[in-house]
Design a protein around this motif. Structure first.
Motif, PDB file in Angstrom:
ATOM      1  N   ALA A  94       0.829  -1.208   0.000  1.00  0.00           N
ATOM      2  CA  ALA A  94       0.000   0.000   0.000  1.00  0.00           C
ATOM      3  C   ALA A  94       0.862   1.257   0.000  1.00  0.00           C
ATOM      4  O   ALA A  94       0.582   2.223  -0.731  1.00  0.00           O
ATOM      5  N   LEU A  95       1.917   1.260   0.803  1.00  0.00           N
ATOM      6  CA  LEU A  95       2.809   2.418   0.837  1.00  0.00           C
ATOM      7  C   LEU A  95       3.548   2.584  -0.481  1.00  0.00           C
ATOM      8  O   LEU A  95       3.701   3.706  -0.991  1.00  0.00           O
ATOM      9  N   ALA A  96       4.019   1.479  -1.050  1.00  0.00           N
ATOM     10  CA  ALA A  96       4.766   1.558  -2.306  1.00  0.00           C
ATOM     11  C   ALA A  96       3.917   2.151  -3.420  1.00  0.00           C
ATOM     12  O   ALA A  96       4.431   2.858  -4.294  1.00  0.00           O
ATOM     13  N   GLU A  97       2.616   1.884  -3.399  1.00  0.00           N
ATOM     14  CA  GLU A  97       1.732   2.454  -4.420  1.00  0.00           C
ATOM     15  C   GLU A  97       1.592   3.970  -4.261  1.00  0.00           C
ATOM     16  O   GLU A  97       1.207   4.660  -5.213  1.00  0.00           O
ATOM     17  N   ARG A  98       1.928   4.479  -3.092  1.00  0.00           N
ATOM     18  CA  ARG A  98       1.770   5.906  -2.825  1.00  0.00           C
ATOM     19  C   ARG A  98       3.097   6.657  -2.814  1.00  0.00           C
ATOM     20  O   ARG A  98       3.150   7.813  -3.260  1.00  0.00           O
ATOM     21  N   GLY A 111       9.965  -5.816  17.510  1.00  0.00           N
ATOM     22  CA  GLY A 111      11.256  -5.260  17.129  1.00  0.00           C
ATOM     23  C   GLY A 111      11.162  -4.567  15.782  1.00  0.00           C
ATOM     24  O   GLY A 111      10.080  -4.438  15.200  1.00  0.00           O
ATOM     25  N   THR A 112      12.312  -4.104  15.284  1.00  0.00           N
ATOM     26  CA  THR A 112      12.357  -3.370  14.021  1.00  0.00           C
ATOM     27  C   THR A 112      12.423  -4.341  12.849  1.00  0.00           C
ATOM     28  O   THR A 112      13.251  -5.252  12.825  1.00  0.00           O
ATOM     29  N   VAL A 113      11.553  -4.138  11.876  1.00  0.00           N
ATOM     30  CA  VAL A 113      11.443  -5.044  10.724  1.00  0.00           C
ATOM     31  C   VAL A 113      11.664  -4.241   9.441  1.00  0.00           C
ATOM     32  O   VAL A 113      10.808  -3.445   9.045  1.00  0.00           O
ATOM     33  N   PRO A 114      12.810  -4.437   8.766  1.00  0.00           N
ATOM     34  CA  PRO A 114      13.009  -3.801   7.461  1.00  0.00           C
ATOM     35  C   PRO A 114      12.192  -4.531   6.390  1.00  0.00           C
ATOM     36  O   PRO A 114      12.024  -5.746   6.442  1.00  0.00           O
ATOM     37  N   VAL A 115      11.693  -3.765   5.415  1.00  0.00           N
ATOM     38  CA  VAL A 115      10.935  -4.333   4.301  1.00  0.00           C
ATOM     39  C   VAL A 115      11.419  -3.662   3.018  1.00  0.00           C
ATOM     40  O   VAL A 115      11.549  -2.438   2.962  1.00  0.00           O
ATOM     41  N   GLU A 116      11.658  -4.465   2.010  1.00  0.00           N
ATOM     42  CA  GLU A 116      12.019  -3.932   0.698  1.00  0.00           C
ATOM     43  C   GLU A 116      10.909  -4.262  -0.291  1.00  0.00           C
ATOM     44  O   GLU A 116      10.463  -5.412  -0.379  1.00  0.00           O
ATOM     45  N   VAL A 117      10.453  -3.259  -1.033  1.00  0.00           N
ATOM     46  CA  VAL A 117       9.371  -3.436  -1.989  1.00  0.00           C
ATOM     47  C   VAL A 117       9.901  -3.179  -3.395  1.00  0.00           C
ATOM     48  O   VAL A 117      10.631  -2.209  -3.626  1.00  0.00           O
TER      49      VAL A 117
END
Length: 291
Positions: A94-98, A111-117
């Motif tokens: 959803a964020l990548a579309e925006r 904890g902290t979770v990195p995400v690559e789109v």
């Protein structure tokens, strides 16, 4: 919700499938700043999906990420959960579309979770990197109770896969079926399994069957969330990757493919990547907005 505060937009996405009728549905609220805990729980219950994600501004420790860092919380229809993989993928898509593909950073309770789109072959795919996983033994009495609640004879388990509790953001009991038919036949005692899971602080029970060296079929009962079964479970996939590596069932460097949702009519695929020298587990999948 606070009086006179407009309800924020609730988006609906599926994760671990590029088709709206596949994967696992999640609600996504990209600006949940005006919502209290009861508001978020009410929205999750109204949607009825296994989890929904609610985003707010990141903590100060994640500042300086140029608008690509967020705090994120996850609610099932019955309770908040510390981490949810499919709702993370849904929120990232959803964020990548925006704001465009690229790297995101989510502050979760676990904890902290990195995400690559990234965009791949016309689909949007997100890859999350789990928190540090761990594996622990399950007591014989607890295993017996889980099997009784599932109505699974112990003889139906695959002896190559020792039962364990695995964590990669949330706790899951991993049990392996000896046959695909055993996995397909799932009719369990909801209150009994729910009580055991609350006692052991489990989010789901990860039921698996191994088709080949790198291909698995999985199912996840989720009574503690008020859902009979989760159609595609990223947190459990990450935990299973750590479990399979810990028990020596797969190499330290491996790419695993988990098929889930077929028995529910919502097929999805979760890709689990293990890297030698890095204990954290990567889980990838496509996502798509639904109407």
């Amino acid at each position: 919700m606070t009086t006179n505060v407009p309800r924020p937009e609730v988006l609906r996405y599926t994760a671990f499938s590029s088709a709206p009728d596949g994967g696992n549905l999640a609600g996504v609220v990209l600006d949940a700043a005006a919502l209290g805990d009861s508001d978020m729980l009410a929205i999750a219950a109204e949607l009825g999906y296994s989890e929904s994600a609610f985003l707010t501004a990141p903590p100060a420790a994640l500042g300086g990420q140029e608008g690509r860092a967020y705090s994120i919380r996850y609610f099932s229809p019955k309770a908040e959960v510390p981490f949810c993989g499919h709702a993370t993928v849904a929120a990232a898509v959803a964020l990548a579309e925006r704001i465009g593909p690229g790297e995101l950073l989510f502050a979760t309770r676990a904890g902290t979770v990195p995400v690559e789109v990234a965009e791949e072959s016309g689909a949007v795919r997100a890859t999350l990197t789990s928190v540090e996983p761990y594996i622990e033994e399950v007591a014989d009495a607890d295993l017996d109770e889980a099997l009784a609640a599932l109505d699974w004879p112990a003889a139906d388990l695959d002896p190559a896969f020792s039962p364990r509790i695995a964590f990669a953001g949330a706790r899951h009991l991993v049990l392996a079926a000896a046959t695909r038919a055993r996995l397909a036949d799932l009719a369990y005692d909801f209150p009994r399994l729910e009580a055991l899971m609350h006692r052991l602080d489990l989010t789901t029970v990860q039921l698996v069957w191994r088709e080949s060296a790198t291909v698995f079929h999985v199912r996840d009962p989720f009574p503690v969330g008020g859902v009979v079964e989760d159609p595609a479970t990223g947190a459990a996939a990450a935990a299973f990757g750590a479990y399979a590596r810990e028990l020596g069932l797969v190499p330290d460097d491996a790419v695993l493919f988990l098929h889930q949702g077929e028995d529910l009519g919502r097929p999805g695929e979760l890709t689990v990547t293990l890297r030698a020298g890095d204990q954290r587990v990567r889980v990838s999948g496509a996502g798509a907005r639904i109407g």
